[in-house]
Enzyme design. Structure first.
Site, PDB file in Angstrom:
ATOM      1  N   ASP A  57      36.201  48.293  35.034  1.00 34.80           N
ATOM      2  CA  ASP A  57      36.483  48.463  33.606  1.00 34.80           C
ATOM      3  C   ASP A  57      36.323  47.186  32.798  1.00 34.80           C
ATOM      4  O   ASP A  57      36.017  47.237  31.608  1.00 34.80           O
ATOM      5  CB  ASP A  57      37.859  49.084  33.392  1.00 34.80           C
ATOM      6  CG  ASP A  57      38.983  48.360  34.107  1.00 34.80           C
ATOM      7  OD1 ASP A  57      38.721  47.315  34.740  1.00 34.80           O
ATOM      8  OD2 ASP A  57      40.128  48.835  34.040  1.00 34.80           O
ATOM      9  N   ASP A  63      48.307  41.013  36.676  1.00 33.18           N
ATOM     10  CA  ASP A  63      48.637  42.247  37.406  1.00 33.18           C
ATOM     11  C   ASP A  63      48.987  42.054  38.875  1.00 33.18           C
ATOM     12  O   ASP A  63      49.658  42.905  39.456  1.00 33.18           O
ATOM     13  CB  ASP A  63      47.507  43.281  37.314  1.00 33.18           C
ATOM     14  CG  ASP A  63      47.275  43.771  35.904  1.00 33.18           C
ATOM     15  OD1 ASP A  63      48.250  43.790  35.117  1.00 33.18           O
ATOM     16  OD2 ASP A  63      46.134  44.115  35.568  1.00 33.18           O
TER      17      ASP A  63
END
Length: 792
Positions: free
Chosen positions: A71, A501
């Site tokens: 992405d 993350d």
């Protein structure tokens, strides 16, 4: 494959060019200057994965030709000999950084050298450029660009749907593209070079997740294109619950809504659902369509009822059959993410749930065209979980998230956000699926069918596990580096990182994936070490929950970590900020971000905290690399200095520094009072960008005239024993963003990357290595941690 060591040279060569700078002090101007630019090689620090892989595409006619799209981190081609992935979009520069978001890929089944990528990261104004179709005639080694008149959403909701881009297998010069934002269906008749809207396609879609939220308010549009090779029909899925499927029976000249599609693909409980993906069985004449109430990848299903179905359309008769698996352990099916058909065994197909959060995703498998299904795991009595395969995470040891199995909630999961799911069309034993963190795969898939039932019943009617011969699923993400890295600290033989993350890492071997730093961070935001005692390493990061501390401390060079005490009043769910440790390791300073809490300092390695005097909330802090009592801070155009170990700061009275848009400033190892500052500038306030340097602790500053803007600055081993440390920066010169190095104290600068190695955006942090001359480490927003060495 020989493992890369920490000191190895890597990658493909990059040409370098020299640029000059403006007025500097005599000590800088008089240093010896390099006579010739160095050639650099580039490689990734191995993490293996780390981000969302929404699509995996196998070529239908050439075995071993596989592509994966991400992405925000570009796309990759599988290398069968090494079982690794090769990055294909590292040439994307900062001016077109949105091209690193890949919303769809298509590989040509006729001329297998041809491959296409639909790119563009956001459909909102975060991405200033429109999307494009990239086309390649050499399997992605080089690309052409066909710009589009609209944006695409490689990192928007719905990015795991599709594929939105498809090659006509009968006339491979023809491609179709499903567009978001109400832009309809597009077509190319010249191998992707030019595109035009299919004006007679009747429905641009109307599904919007949340019109009140800018990132969720986009019309999901035309989702996917699939080809029925038996009847020559073209099917198109549309994000419109009332009219979700269209077909052309005359090679795209006219289009009609498929009868019964709205009823078949709607949710049984009346929720608005959309057709997320499709798969064609061109032997039995079936089109399979999975649905969900939401385009994904974040959400599961509505608060009540089921959120997804699998419908089978007979492409010859038009008959719809509901083949939804009847059972999901412990809860309704929240929605489906991916579907794939085994081309070697017609009638065999698999599907995945999407965000079946508790406790894990489910993979469903059918060998009778969806009439019956088996599950990848199931409960026996109570929550006694049993699985068909074991998960081998040794390729990415951080996938345990430093946790342990807690009943059915495994530390190493089948995944979440599974939308890229594909059985190899040439090998029924191979499957790969992408998750929010990695790619999993196996080459033993058909052993599933020989296992039989996973759960049976005993005489008392209780659910009991049946004996099965498990197979193994392992990491297949080697070479995919998709993290957004945020900060770096090079200790010499050890690289410490803060990573979005997945917290961060301590690497003593750049070619080996490591467990993540064992702290409470969800995202690492800042790292530092004590210059004269590098065993002391500190870091800060975002955390979830209000009971956890944001700062982590190691006293053994990053081997083990402990969480510092929580600072009262700093909430969880973010606020990692910046952290610094004094040169001797005696004091830690932490400045939380996005809060009204002013910075704090600790004299006992984070056991207790005291408020810093004289700094505003959010001020960035760095330590002098020589004098333990001296630290620096910057905020809103004011530069501050502390001479008492960070207890108090006062303004240096410096003028001429930007009031906004300062991305980084760092002190120079071995040189007391030497500080360099990099600024991007700020269009809103009119603050100028560039680079500045001070030799008196931040009182007087000299602007480096070479750079229009600069985003990071760092230091490495000097070119000579008595020379100034090498300076590295990610900066813009004459409108060109690049990586530059100076070996003469800033008198001259050399570009050390080239246009083949740009990584879209590489500005958050940069540092040299204190022991290896020329080596540089840099962060990226989606391509992990890059390091470069002078080529042998």
């Amino acid at each position: 494959m020989r493992r890369r060591t920490f000191a190895a040279s890597v990658g493909a060569a990059a040409a370098a060019t020299a640029v000059a700078v403006g007025t500097l002090p005599a000590w800088a101007r008089n240093n010896d200057r390099p006579k010739q630019a160095d050639t650099y090689t580039w490689k990734n620090v191995a993490i293996n994965g780390g981000g969302f892989v929404p699509g995996i595409v196998f070529n239908e006619t050439e075995p071993g030709l596989i592509y994966a799209r991400t992405d925000i981190g570009g796309c990759y081609r599988w290398q069968e000999d090494s079982r690794t992935w090769k990055p294909l979009l590292d040439w994307v520069g900062r001016d077109k950084w949105g091209y690193s978001g890949v919303v769809s890929m298509a590989t040509d089944p006729v001329d297998t050298n041809r491959v296409y990528a639909a790119v563009g990261t956001y459909t909102i104004d975060w991405d200033p450029n429109n999307g494009a179709i990239l086309y390649s005639d050499d399997k992605g080694d080089t690309w052409g660009i066909a710009e589009l008149p609209f944006k695409q959403g490689g990192n928007m909701p719905g990015r795991g749907m599709g594929e939105r881009l498809a090659v006509n297998p009968v006339h491979n010069y023809e491609l179709y593209l499903g567009a978001p934002s109400g832009n309809g269906l597009w077509r190319s008749h010249d191998f992707g070079r030019t595109w035009a809207k299919v004006e007679n396609f009747p429905n641009p879609g109307d599904f919007v997740v949340d019109p009140s939220n800018p990132t969720l308010a986009d019309n999901q549009g035309v989702i996917w294109i699939d080809f029925d090779q038996i009847g020559g029909k073209i099917y198109v899925g549309v994000a419109d619950p009332a009219d979700p499927l269209y077909v052309s029976e005359d090679a795209g000249a006219t289009w009609q809504a498929v009868p019964g599609a709205a009823a078949a693909l709607g949710d049984a409980d009346g929720n608005r659902t959309i057709p997320k993906q499709s798969a064609v069985d061109n032997t039995n004449g079936y089109l399979y369509v999975i649905t969900s109430w939401d385009p994904g990848p974040y959400n599961g299903g509505p608060s009540s009822g089921t959120g997804g179905r699998i419908q089978r359309l007979s492409t010859q008769t038009g008959e719809w059959t509901d083949v939804t698996p009847p059972y999901n352990p412990g809860r309704p099916i929240p929605g489906f993410g991916g579907i794939t058909v085994d081309q070697q065994n017609p009638g065999t197909l698999m599907a995945s749930t999407c965000n079946n959060w508790g406790p894990d995703e489910i993979l469903f498998r059918s060998t009778d065209s969806g009439a019956t299904w088996s599950l990848s795991w199931d409960y026996a009595e109570g929550e006694d979980r049993h699985d068909r395969f074991d998960m081998d995470s040794s390729g990415s040891p951080w996938l345990s998230w430093n946790g342990e199995n807690q009943g059915p909630q495994y530390a190493v999961k089948h995944g979440w956000m599974i939308e890229g799911l594909a059985i190899d069309p040439h090998n029924s034993d191979r499957i790969m699926w992408g998750t929010g963190a990695t790619i999993w795969g196996t080459e033993e898939l058909t052993r599933w069918d020989a296992q039989g039932d996973l759960i049976g019943e005993n005489e008392a009617g209780q659910r009991v596990p049946l004996p099965i011969d498990k197979f193994t699923v392992g990491v297949r993400a080697e070479g995919v580096e998709e993290t957004a890295s945020l900060d770096l600290a090079a200790l010499g033989g050890t690289l410490v990182s803060a990573v979005g993350d997945i917290a961060g890492f301590v690497h003593t071997d750049l070619g080996r994936a490591e467990p993540m730093i064992d702290t409470d961070w969800s995202t690492g935001t800042s790292v530092d070490f004590a210059q004269s005692d590098p065993d002391v390493v500190v870091g800060a990061g975002n955390v979830h929950g209000n009971e956890k501390g944001h700062v982590g401390v190691s006293t053994d060079r990053g081997k083990t970590w402990r969480n510092a005490a929580r600072v009262e009043g700093v909430p969880g769910d973010g606020h990692g900020g910046t952290v610094a440790v004094t040169a001797d390791g005696s004091r830690i300073l932490w400045s939380p971000s996005d809060t009204e809490i002013t910075p704090v300092y600790s004299t006992d390695l984070g056991a207790t905290w005291n408020p810093v005097q004289g700094l505003p909330a959010g001020a960035k802090i760095r330590s002098d690399r020589v004098e333990p009592s001296v630290l620096y801070s910057f905020s809103g155009g004011t530069f501050y200095r502390s001479t008492d170990g960070g207890a108090t700061f006062t303004s240096t009275g410096a003028t001429g520094l930007p009031t906004a848009g300062v991305e980084d400033f760092r002190a120079v190892p071995g040189h007391k009072n030497h500080v360099w500052l990099a600024g991007r500038g700020d269009d809103t306030s009119g603050a100028a960008g560039g680079m500045w340097q001070s030799t008196d602790g931040g009182t007087r500053w000299t602007r480096i005239a070479a750079f229009d803007t600069a985003e990071s600055v760092g230091f490495g081993k000097a070119a000579s024993q008595s020379g100034y440390p090498a300076i590295f920066t990610s900066a813009v010169k004459d409108g060109k963003a690049a990586i530059y190095r100076s070996t003469d104290g800033g008198a001259t600068w050399t570009r050390i990357n080239d246009d083949v190695h740009q990584w879209a955006y590489s500005g958050s942090a940069i540092t040299g290595d204190p022991l290896v001359y020329g080596r540089v480490y840099l962060t990226t927003n989606g391509r992990g941690i890059i390091y470069g060495d002078i080529a042998a």
